[in-house]
Design a protein around this motif. Structure first.
Motif, PDB file in Angstrom:
ATOM      1  N   SER A 149      14.781  32.116  37.574  1.00 42.29           N
ATOM      2  CA  SER A 149      14.730  30.786  36.956  1.00 42.29           C
ATOM      3  C   SER A 149      15.902  29.920  37.375  1.00 42.29           C
ATOM      4  O   SER A 149      15.859  28.698  37.224  1.00 42.29           O
ATOM      5  N   GLY A 150      16.956  30.562  37.868  1.00 46.12           N
ATOM      6  CA  GLY A 150      18.176  29.826  38.176  1.00 46.12           C
ATOM      7  C   GLY A 150      19.100  29.711  36.976  1.00 46.12           C
ATOM      8  O   GLY A 150      20.195  29.158  37.094  1.00 46.12           O
ATOM      9  N   GLY A 151      18.674  30.238  35.838  1.00 52.07           N
ATOM     10  CA  GLY A 151      19.468  30.090  34.631  1.00 52.07           C
ATOM     11  C   GLY A 151      20.642  31.044  34.526  1.00 52.07           C
ATOM     12  O   GLY A 151      21.566  30.812  33.743  1.00 52.07           O
ATOM     13  N   SER A 152      20.616  32.122  35.299  1.00 51.80           N
ATOM     14  CA  SER A 152      21.717  33.090  35.293  1.00 51.80           C
ATOM     15  C   SER A 152      22.298  33.202  36.686  1.00 51.80           C
ATOM     16  O   SER A 152      21.543  33.310  37.657  1.00 51.80           O
ATOM     17  N   THR A 153      23.613  33.186  36.747  1.00 50.63           N
ATOM     18  CA  THR A 153      24.295  33.302  38.034  1.00 50.63           C
ATOM     19  C   THR A 153      25.469  34.260  37.921  1.00 50.63           C
ATOM     20  O   THR A 153      25.943  34.566  36.819  1.00 50.63           O
ATOM     21  N   TYR A 154      25.911  34.707  39.088  1.00 46.28           N
ATOM     22  CA  TYR A 154      27.052  35.622  39.174  1.00 46.28           C
ATOM     23  C   TYR A 154      27.930  35.185  40.348  1.00 46.28           C
ATOM     24  O   TYR A 154      27.418  34.729  41.387  1.00 46.28           O
ATOM     25  N   TYR A 155      29.245  35.322  40.150  1.00 48.21           N
ATOM     26  CA  TYR A 155      30.192  35.081  41.229  1.00 48.21           C
ATOM     27  C   TYR A 155      31.256  36.170  41.181  1.00 48.21           C
ATOM     28  O   TYR A 155      31.779  36.486  40.096  1.00 48.21           O
ATOM     29  N   THR A 156      31.593  36.713  42.307  1.00 56.52           N
ATOM     30  CA  THR A 156      32.721  37.617  42.336  1.00 56.52           C
ATOM     31  C   THR A 156      33.993  36.821  42.059  1.00 56.52           C
ATOM     32  O   THR A 156      34.056  35.611  42.330  1.00 56.52           O
TER      33      THR A 156
END
Length: 127
Positions: free
Chosen positions: A52-59
């Protein structure tokens, strides 16, 4: 089949936008991750986004500098990279998670759970 583009040579502090597209136009059905491999190092999960694009992750090393997004109309996932540093130099790959893998995978993306993998695009940050 995934295809990455947008890599290149950029000076420190510069920006690039990587794109990930599917020849089959099926990106909408999968969570997507960006992984990178620097010379002599193992692959690292850089960022990920849910269907959905509603959850993201970044190191941690890219938080505040990179932004992942997806354009469903264009069936493309982007990685906007800003304030680039020499340590960002690597081959960047996008990958699709296994079908049904969602928010949990996005929170901790793992290569062990990917099913499609592009050829990669080289990003070189150097003056």
């Amino acid at each position: 089949q995934l295809v990455e583009s947008g890599g290149g040579l950029v000076q420190p502090g510069g920006s690039l936008r990587l794109s990930c597209a599917s020849s089959g136009g099926l990106l909408d059905y999968y969570a997507i991750g960006w992984f990178r491999q620097a010379p002599g190092k193992e692959h690292e999960a850089v960022s990920a986004i849910s269907r959905s694009g509603g959850s993201t992750y970044y190191t941690n090393s890219v938080k505040g500098r990179f932004t992942i997004s997806r354009d469903k109309a264009k069936k493309t996932v982007y990685l906007q990279m800003s304030s680039l540093k020499p340590e960002d130099t690597a081959v960047y790959h996008c990958a699709t998670a296994r079908p049904g893998y969602g928010v949990d995978w996005v929170g901790n993306p793992s290569l062990a759970d990917v099913v499609s993998w592009g050829q990669g695009t080289q990003v070189t940050v150097s003056s």
